[in-house]
Write an enzyme that holds these catalytic residues in place. Structure first.
Site, PDB file in Angstrom:
ATOM      1  N   TYR A   1      54.959  14.786   1.419  1.00 39.48           N
ATOM      2  CA  TYR A   1      54.998  16.242   1.580  1.00 39.48           C
ATOM      3  C   TYR A   1      53.658  16.775   2.099  1.00 39.48           C
ATOM      4  CZ  TYR A   1      52.120  16.403  -2.586  1.00 39.48           C
ATOM      5  OH  TYR A   1      51.074  16.217  -3.468  1.00 39.48           O
TER       6      TYR A   1
ATOM      7  N   ILE B   1      58.733  22.026  -9.176  1.00 45.73           N
ATOM      8  CA  ILE B   1      59.166  23.420  -9.128  1.00 45.73           C
ATOM      9  C   ILE B   1      60.649  23.478  -8.727  1.00 45.73           C
ATOM     10  CG2 ILE B   1      56.878  24.360  -8.676  1.00 45.73           C
ATOM     11  CD1 ILE B   1      57.567  24.482  -5.729  1.00 45.73           C
TER      12      ILE B   1
ATOM     13  N   TYR C   1      55.873  29.362  -8.398  1.00 49.33           N
ATOM     14  CA  TYR C   1      54.950  29.637  -9.499  1.00 49.33           C
ATOM     15  C   TYR C   1      54.979  31.086  -9.963  1.00 49.33           C
ATOM     16  CZ  TYR C   1      53.216  24.997  -8.541  1.00 49.33           C
ATOM     17  OH  TYR C   1      53.124  23.630  -8.368  1.00 49.33           O
TER      18      TYR C   1
ATOM     19  N   PHE D   1      47.321  23.376   0.945  1.00 48.06           N
ATOM     20  CA  PHE D   1      46.666  23.245  -0.353  1.00 48.06           C
ATOM     21  C   PHE D   1      46.875  21.885  -0.998  1.00 48.06           C
ATOM     22  CE2 PHE D   1      50.800  25.292  -1.063  1.00 48.06           C
ATOM     23  CZ  PHE D   1      51.388  24.425  -1.986  1.00 48.06           C
ATOM     24  N   ASP D   2      47.845  21.100  -0.500  1.00 45.94           N
ATOM     25  CA  ASP D   2      48.055  19.776  -1.082  1.00 45.94           C
ATOM     26  C   ASP D   2      48.943  18.961  -0.144  1.00 45.94           C
ATOM     27  OD1 ASP D   2      47.843  17.693  -2.865  1.00 45.94           O
ATOM     28  OD2 ASP D   2      49.445  18.409  -4.177  1.00 45.94           O
TER      29      ASP D   2
ATOM     30  N   PHE E   1      56.848  23.895   2.318  1.00 42.85           N
ATOM     31  CA  PHE E   1      56.648  22.450   2.182  1.00 42.85           C
ATOM     32  C   PHE E   1      57.383  21.723   3.304  1.00 42.85           C
ATOM     33  CE2 PHE E   1      55.831  23.770  -2.179  1.00 42.85           C
ATOM     34  CZ  PHE E   1      54.762  22.968  -2.542  1.00 42.85           C
TER      35      PHE E   1
END
Length: 327
Positions: free
Chosen positions: A205, A248, A274, A215-216, A291
């Site tokens: 991902y 999530i 979130y 961010f990731d 994503f």
């Protein structure tokens, strides 16, 4: 006005001021030995049970070590006034105050830890105090506070929707919406099996905000390109049980729509991510997330996995030890 009259008015003014100052400085002792001194007097009615108050507070030890500060935090606290459960919750203190009142409060350590004396931390002493300063900024009825929150929530959601839609438009994504609010597009169709709830999956991902900040990611080249590569982190597909609440909700729902070998883009609203709390510095409250995912492998489960209760959303990736970014 004669000099005599001026003197009388001046005397009355000084007397009135002295009376107000004395009242403001009066110390009241409450249950559990809590001491409250109003040091600056505001206006209006006193706070009542069930009112919602917005206030700033600091908390210090007897040695003046700072334990907590809303000023340092950058935002005041909002709370509903309820029956006190512990002297440290200040619920009885609040009911002595009006909007714009400021008070100094001393809460005995012994009262806070009554029956749990062995739990007193080293920075507090038996027989000592936890010292607070409190300033009431706003007082609302519960109904007014709920109405204000609903209005704010509607604005946040409208702003979030606009940002998410702008991302979709700017990137020319032909997304398919689901009933939950998830929007997705399959960019490569795989020929493998579809996962079922309870199956184990391996997923690559890249996660970004709807404003485009990565961010990731589980892919090292993507991490390096985004400037977030971490030394010591294994860059590889992550494994988890799909549909078990380990990720999530937007991930759990979206991955069940894909076949093994598929690639897709998920546009996930905060309701499926979130929410109003956010997660860390990059994922703000009410943030739509995007994503790019690849369903690398599906492993059938031997037994069905029970659903995780609604609201028990986890991070989209596994927890890892903190690691330093590469320069």
């Amino acid at each position: 006005m004669s000099d005599k009259m001026k003197k009388i008015v001046y005397t009355l003014f000084i007397a009135a001021f002295a009376g107000n100052a004395a009242s403001a400085q009066e110390t009241k002792t409450l249950a559990g030995g809590v001491q409250c001194k109003i040091v600056a007097k505001g206006t209006g009615e006193k706070v009542k049970l069930n009112d919602v108050i917005t206030f700033n507070v600091t908390q210090r030890t007897d040695k003046d070590s700072l334990l907590f500060s809303t000023y340092a935090q950058g935002s005041p606290v909002k709370a509903q006034v309820q029956a006190s459960r512990n002297p440290s919750d200040l619920m009885e203190v609040f009911q002595l105050l009006s909007v714009q009142d400021s008070a100094v409060v001393k809460v005995p350590v012994d009262s806070v830890f009554k029956g749990h004396e062995t739990d007193i931390p080293a920075f507090l002493k038996k027989g000592g105090y936890i010292n607070y300063t409190v300033k009431i900024d706003k007082v609302q009825s519960l109904n007014d506070a709920i109405a204000e929150r609903n209005t704010a929530m509607a604005k946040y959601k409208a702003d979030e929707l606009a940002v998410g839609d702008a991302y979709i438009k700017d990137h020319k994504l032909a997304v398919t919406p689901t009933a939950s609010g998830l929007k997705y597009v399959v960019t490569k169709h795989g020929a493998g099996i579809k996962p079922l709830r309870g199956d184990s999956v391996y997923v690559n991902y890249v996660g970004r905000t709807a404003r485009g900040k990565v961010f990731d990611t589980s892919i090292q080249t993507e991490a390096k390109a985004a400037g977030i590569e971490m030394s010591g982190r294994p860059y590889e597909p992550i494994k988890f049980i799909v549909g078990a609440g380990n990720v999530i909700p937007g991930w759990d729902e979206g991955l069940l729509l894909l076949n093994q070998g598929s690639k897709a883009t998920f546009v996930i609203p905060s309701d499926l991510g979130y929410g109003e709390k956010g997660a860390g510095e990059d994922i703000k409250p009410f943030n739509t997330l995007v994503f790019d995912v690849e369903l690398v492998k599906v492993i059938r489960a031997k037994k069905a996995v029970a659903n995780t209760p609604k609201g028990a959303a986890k991070a989209p990736v596994r927890k890892r030890p903190a690691a330093k970014k590469k320069n």
